[in-house]
Scaffold this motif. Structure first.
Motif, PDB file in Angstrom:
ATOM      1  N   GLY A   1       0.805  -1.212   0.000  1.00 22.44           N
ATOM      2  CA  GLY A   1       0.000   0.000   0.000  1.00 22.44           C
ATOM      3  C   GLY A   1       0.840   1.265   0.000  1.00 22.44           C
ATOM      4  O   GLY A   1       0.311   2.381  -0.003  1.00 22.44           O
ATOM      5  N   GLU A   2       2.169   1.089   0.013  1.00 21.90           N
ATOM      6  CA  GLU A   2       3.102   2.215   0.032  1.00 21.90           C
ATOM      7  C   GLU A   2       4.041   2.129  -1.167  1.00 21.90           C
ATOM      8  O   GLU A   2       5.245   2.315  -1.039  1.00 21.90           O
ATOM      9  N   GLN A   3       3.465   1.842  -2.334  1.00 27.80           N
ATOM     10  CA  GLN A   3       4.239   1.719  -3.579  1.00 27.80           C
ATOM     11  C   GLN A   3       5.343   0.675  -3.473  1.00 27.80           C
ATOM     12  O   GLN A   3       6.446   0.839  -3.999  1.00 27.80           O
ATOM     13  N   ASP A   4       5.032  -0.424  -2.765  1.00 26.12           N
ATOM     14  CA  ASP A   4       5.912  -1.591  -2.673  1.00 26.12           C
ATOM     15  C   ASP A   4       7.269  -1.261  -2.061  1.00 26.12           C
ATOM     16  O   ASP A   4       8.287  -1.862  -2.413  1.00 26.12           O
ATOM     17  N   TRP A   5       7.269  -0.345  -1.098  1.00 25.21           N
ATOM     18  CA  TRP A   5       8.539   0.130  -0.514  1.00 25.21           C
ATOM     19  C   TRP A   5       8.330   0.537   0.926  1.00 25.21           C
ATOM     20  O   TRP A   5       7.273   1.084   1.294  1.00 25.21           O
ATOM     21  N   LEU A   6       9.330   0.265   1.774  1.00 23.82           N
ATOM     22  CA  LEU A   6       9.353   0.756   3.149  1.00 23.82           C
ATOM     23  C   LEU A   6      10.746   1.286   3.454  1.00 23.82           C
ATOM     24  O   LEU A   6      11.751   0.736   2.983  1.00 23.82           O
ATOM     25  N   SER A   7      10.815   2.337   4.239  1.00 23.82           N
ATOM     26  CA  SER A   7      12.114   2.890   4.607  1.00 23.82           C
ATOM     27  C   SER A   7      12.821   1.946   5.579  1.00 23.82           C
ATOM     28  O   SER A   7      12.182   1.175   6.313  1.00 23.82           O
ATOM     29  N   VAL A   8      14.147   2.038   5.584  1.00 26.68           N
ATOM     30  CA  VAL A   8      14.948   1.251   6.521  1.00 26.68           C
ATOM     31  C   VAL A   8      14.519   1.565   7.949  1.00 26.68           C
ATOM     32  O   VAL A   8      14.324   0.665   8.777  1.00 26.68           O
ATOM     33  N   ALA A   9      14.356   2.858   8.245  1.00 25.02           N
ATOM     34  CA  ALA A   9      14.015   3.271   9.606  1.00 25.02           C
ATOM     35  C   ALA A   9      12.689   2.691  10.062  1.00 25.02           C
ATOM     36  O   ALA A   9      12.563   2.232  11.204  1.00 25.02           O
ATOM     37  N   SER A  10      11.686   2.686   9.187  1.00 27.53           N
ATOM     38  CA  SER A  10      10.374   2.180   9.594  1.00 27.53           C
ATOM     39  C   SER A  10      10.408   0.666   9.820  1.00 27.53           C
ATOM     40  O   SER A  10       9.768   0.153  10.740  1.00 27.53           O
ATOM     41  N   VAL A  11      11.157  -0.050   8.991  1.00 28.66           N
ATOM     42  CA  VAL A  11      11.267  -1.498   9.178  1.00 28.66           C
ATOM     43  C   VAL A  11      11.923  -1.804  10.523  1.00 28.66           C
ATOM     44  O   VAL A  11      11.454  -2.666  11.286  1.00 28.66           O
TER      45      VAL A  11
ATOM     46  N   ALA B   1      16.746   5.983   2.458  1.00 27.46           N
ATOM     47  CA  ALA B   1      17.109   4.590   2.203  1.00 27.46           C
ATOM     48  C   ALA B   1      15.945   3.676   2.567  1.00 27.46           C
ATOM     49  O   ALA B   1      15.255   3.883   3.565  1.00 27.46           O
ATOM     50  N   GLY B   2      15.738   2.667   1.731  1.00 28.55           N
ATOM     51  CA  GLY B   2      14.652   1.742   2.007  1.00 28.55           C
ATOM     52  C   GLY B   2      14.798   0.449   1.238  1.00 28.55           C
ATOM     53  O   GLY B   2      15.817   0.199   0.576  1.00 28.55           O
ATOM     54  N   TYR B   3      13.772  -0.373   1.337  1.00 30.45           N
ATOM     55  CA  TYR B   3      13.746  -1.665   0.678  1.00 30.45           C
ATOM     56  C   TYR B   3      12.484  -1.767  -0.171  1.00 30.45           C
ATOM     57  O   TYR B   3      11.381  -1.448   0.297  1.00 30.45           O
ATOM     58  N   ALA B   4      12.642  -2.217  -1.397  1.00 28.85           N
ATOM     59  CA  ALA B   4      11.511  -2.424  -2.297  1.00 28.85           C
ATOM     60  C   ALA B   4      11.285  -3.920  -2.486  1.00 28.85           C
ATOM     61  O   ALA B   4      12.222  -4.723  -2.400  1.00 28.85           O
ATOM     62  N   VAL B   5      10.042  -4.275  -2.757  1.00 26.83           N
ATOM     63  CA  VAL B   5       9.678  -5.675  -2.972  1.00 26.83           C
ATOM     64  C   VAL B   5       9.910  -6.027  -4.438  1.00 26.83           C
ATOM     65  O   VAL B   5       9.489  -5.285  -5.336  1.00 26.83           O
TER      66      VAL B   5
ATOM     67  N   LEU C   1      13.799  -8.890  -1.713  1.00 22.06           N
ATOM     68  CA  LEU C   1      13.808  -7.439  -1.588  1.00 22.06           C
ATOM     69  C   LEU C   1      15.032  -6.886  -2.302  1.00 22.06           C
ATOM     70  O   LEU C   1      15.975  -7.618  -2.599  1.00 22.06           O
ATOM     71  N   HIS C   2      15.016  -5.585  -2.567  1.00 19.43           N
ATOM     72  CA  HIS C   2      16.233  -4.925  -3.030  1.00 19.43           C
ATOM     73  C   HIS C   2      16.273  -3.512  -2.460  1.00 19.43           C
ATOM     74  O   HIS C   2      15.236  -2.890  -2.211  1.00 19.43           O
ATOM     75  N   GLY C   3      17.495  -3.027  -2.218  1.00 21.76           N
ATOM     76  CA  GLY C   3      17.659  -1.693  -1.662  1.00 21.76           C
ATOM     77  C   GLY C   3      17.307  -0.635  -2.692  1.00 21.76           C
ATOM     78  O   GLY C   3      17.633  -0.770  -3.874  1.00 21.76           O
ATOM     79  N   GLU C   4      16.641   0.418  -2.219  1.00 23.10           N
ATOM     80  CA  GLU C   4      16.233   1.494  -3.130  1.00 23.10           C
ATOM     81  C   GLU C   4      16.005   2.767  -2.326  1.00 23.10           C
ATOM     82  O   GLU C   4      15.311   2.749  -1.303  1.00 23.10           O
ATOM     83  N   ARG C   5      16.581   3.879  -2.781  1.00 24.33           N
ATOM     84  CA  ARG C   5      16.377   5.168  -2.136  1.00 24.33           C
ATOM     85  C   ARG C   5      15.227   5.904  -2.832  1.00 24.33           C
ATOM     86  O   ARG C   5      15.164   5.930  -4.055  1.00 24.33           O
TER      87      ARG C   5
ATOM     88  N   LEU D   1       1.133   2.162  10.110  1.00 23.46           N
ATOM     89  CA  LEU D   1       1.152   3.331   9.231  1.00 23.46           C
ATOM     90  C   LEU D   1       1.621   4.567   9.965  1.00 23.46           C
ATOM     91  O   LEU D   1       2.264   5.449   9.368  1.00 23.46           O
ATOM     92  N   ALA D   2       1.321   4.664  11.261  1.00 25.08           N
ATOM     93  CA  ALA D   2       1.822   5.807  12.037  1.00 25.08           C
ATOM     94  C   ALA D   2       3.346   5.795  12.061  1.00 25.08           C
ATOM     95  O   ALA D   2       3.997   6.844  11.941  1.00 25.08           O
ATOM     96  N   VAL D   3       3.933   4.605  12.192  1.00 26.94           N
ATOM     97  CA  VAL D   3       5.393   4.496  12.175  1.00 26.94           C
ATOM     98  C   VAL D   3       5.944   4.755  10.777  1.00 26.94           C
ATOM     99  O   VAL D   3       6.909   5.493  10.587  1.00 26.94           O
ATOM    100  N   ILE D   4       5.308   4.169   9.773  1.00 28.28           N
ATOM    101  CA  ILE D   4       5.783   4.296   8.392  1.00 28.28           C
ATOM    102  C   ILE D   4       5.764   5.753   7.937  1.00 28.28           C
ATOM    103  O   ILE D   4       6.676   6.219   7.233  1.00 28.28           O
ATOM    104  N   HIS D   5       4.750   6.493   8.338  1.00 28.85           N
ATOM    105  CA  HIS D   5       4.607   7.890   7.883  1.00 28.85           C
ATOM    106  C   HIS D   5       5.241   8.899   8.828  1.00 28.85           C
ATOM    107  O   HIS D   5       5.204  10.101   8.552  1.00 28.85           O
ATOM    108  N   SER D   6       5.821   8.402   9.908  1.00 28.24           N
ATOM    109  CA  SER D   6       6.483   9.301  10.845  1.00 28.24           C
ATOM    110  C   SER D   6       7.754   9.865  10.246  1.00 28.24           C
ATOM    111  O   SER D   6       8.504   9.173   9.541  1.00 28.24           O
ATOM    112  N   ARG D   7       8.028  11.133  10.528  1.00 23.33           N
ATOM    113  CA  ARG D   7       9.260  11.760  10.047  1.00 23.33           C
ATOM    114  C   ARG D   7      10.345  11.754  11.112  1.00 23.33           C
ATOM    115  O   ARG D   7      11.420  12.315  10.920  1.00 23.33           O
ATOM    116  N   ALA D   8      10.029  11.124  12.231  1.00 24.12           N
ATOM    117  CA  ALA D   8      11.019  11.104  13.336  1.00 24.12           C
ATOM    118  C   ALA D   8      12.183  10.195  13.014  1.00 24.12           C
ATOM    119  O   ALA D   8      12.045   9.218  12.295  1.00 24.12           O
TER     120      ALA D   8
END
Length: 288
Positions: free
Chosen positions: A37-47, A83-87, A74-78, A281-288
């Motif tokens: 639901g997030e364009q097949d990607w999550l940031s390293v920090a959120s994971v 920095a994050g990981y894409a499916v 997975l593969h790394g993708e910025r 989603l609160a964690v994924i969308h957090s800018r902290a």
């Protein structure tokens, strides 16, 4: 590692320092639930933050993700400098197929017939033989004889898609039909599938999650706690519909607990999915 309330299953799943082989499946479940639901990607920090909610240290997460990257999951993708990981595309196909098996699982009837796969792989292509056996096992096939695998007829289309996706069609012939003769089919089913092992897995799932269901039924579960229960629960469950191909109940031992376990899973998923998603989603969308 300190277990959080309601998340003992997650602590058991990851083991010491996250070295248990089931840490990878937990991360795959995380991406299956939330990355698509997030364009097949999550940031390293959120994971790392979400896995920390399951009691897993960051270094263990990074090591597990590295293994998933080597496997092509997975593969790394910025994105946007983050920095994050894409499916991977292949993983997305597998997850889509898994959605059907896990959330829309069907039970065959006696008159649905059988699917029989006969294969022959040259000795020089042992890797293809291993890939074929792995694919049939994941689909839930039982072994009737060397090179002869059988499953309920309701798996015909899923089997066709899987063998095509894995480019294994040159090695197989696939038939559908009825068991005509001889012998007791219930006894044969017990020989073709390890029903005792499967029953034990269902019993363990029920023992682990019935208390959780009883707690959840008494009132709303806070989002963070719901996440800590839901992700490991789904990870634990998603292997079972592949081990159990939906054999007809008439051919299974009386009081088959697969039906009871399936109802418990559906109830917990319905209860926990939204609050767990709220936290994720609160964690994924957090800018902290």
């Amino acid at each position: 590692m300190t277990a959080r309330a309601g998340s003992s299953s997650s602590s058991a799943a990851v083991g010491a320092g996250g070295r248990d082989s089931r840490l990878g499946p937990l991360i795959i479940t995380l991406f299956a639930l939330y990355a698509r639901g997030e364009q097949d990607w999550l940031s390293v920090a959120s994971v790392i933050r979400l896995m920390a909610d399951l009691g897993v240290e960051g270094q263990a997460v990074r090591s597990a993700v590295s293994r998933l990257k080597r496997r092509g999951v997975l593969h790394g993708e910025r994105r946007g400098g983050v920095a994050g990981y894409a499916v991977s595309e292949g993983t997305l196909e597998v997850l889509a197929e898994g959605d059907v098996r896990i959330f829309e699982r069907s039970r065959a009837a006696a008159d649905d017939g059988w699917l029989v796969v006969v294969f022959s792989v040259p000795e020089s292509e042992r890797d293809r033989r291993h890939a074929l056996r792995t694919a049939l096992t994941r689909l839930g096939f039982g072994t009737a004889a060397p090179g002869v695998w059988v499953a309920p007829g309701i798996l015909a289309e899923e089997t066709r898609r899987t063998l095509r996706r894995l480019e294994l069609t040159p090695y197989v012939d696939v038939f559908t039909g009825d068991h005509f003769a001889f012998g007791d089919l219930s006894a044969k089913v017990r020989a073709w599938w390890d029903l005792d092992e499967l029953a034990a897995l269902y019993t363990d799932f029920l023992a682990r999650y019935r208390p959780v269901s009883e707690r959840a039924a008494t009132g709303a579960v806070p989002p963070r706690e719901a996440f800590g229960i839901h992700l490991p629960m789904l990870t634990e469950w998603r292997r079972l519909p592949y081990r159990d191909p939906g054999l007809p109940l008439s051919l299974l031992p009386p009081g088959w607990e697969g039906e009871t376990a399936g109802a418990l899973f559906a109830d917990l998923d319905r209860t926990l999915r939204e609050p767990a998603r709220e936290h994720a989603l609160a964690v994924i969308h957090s800018r902290a």
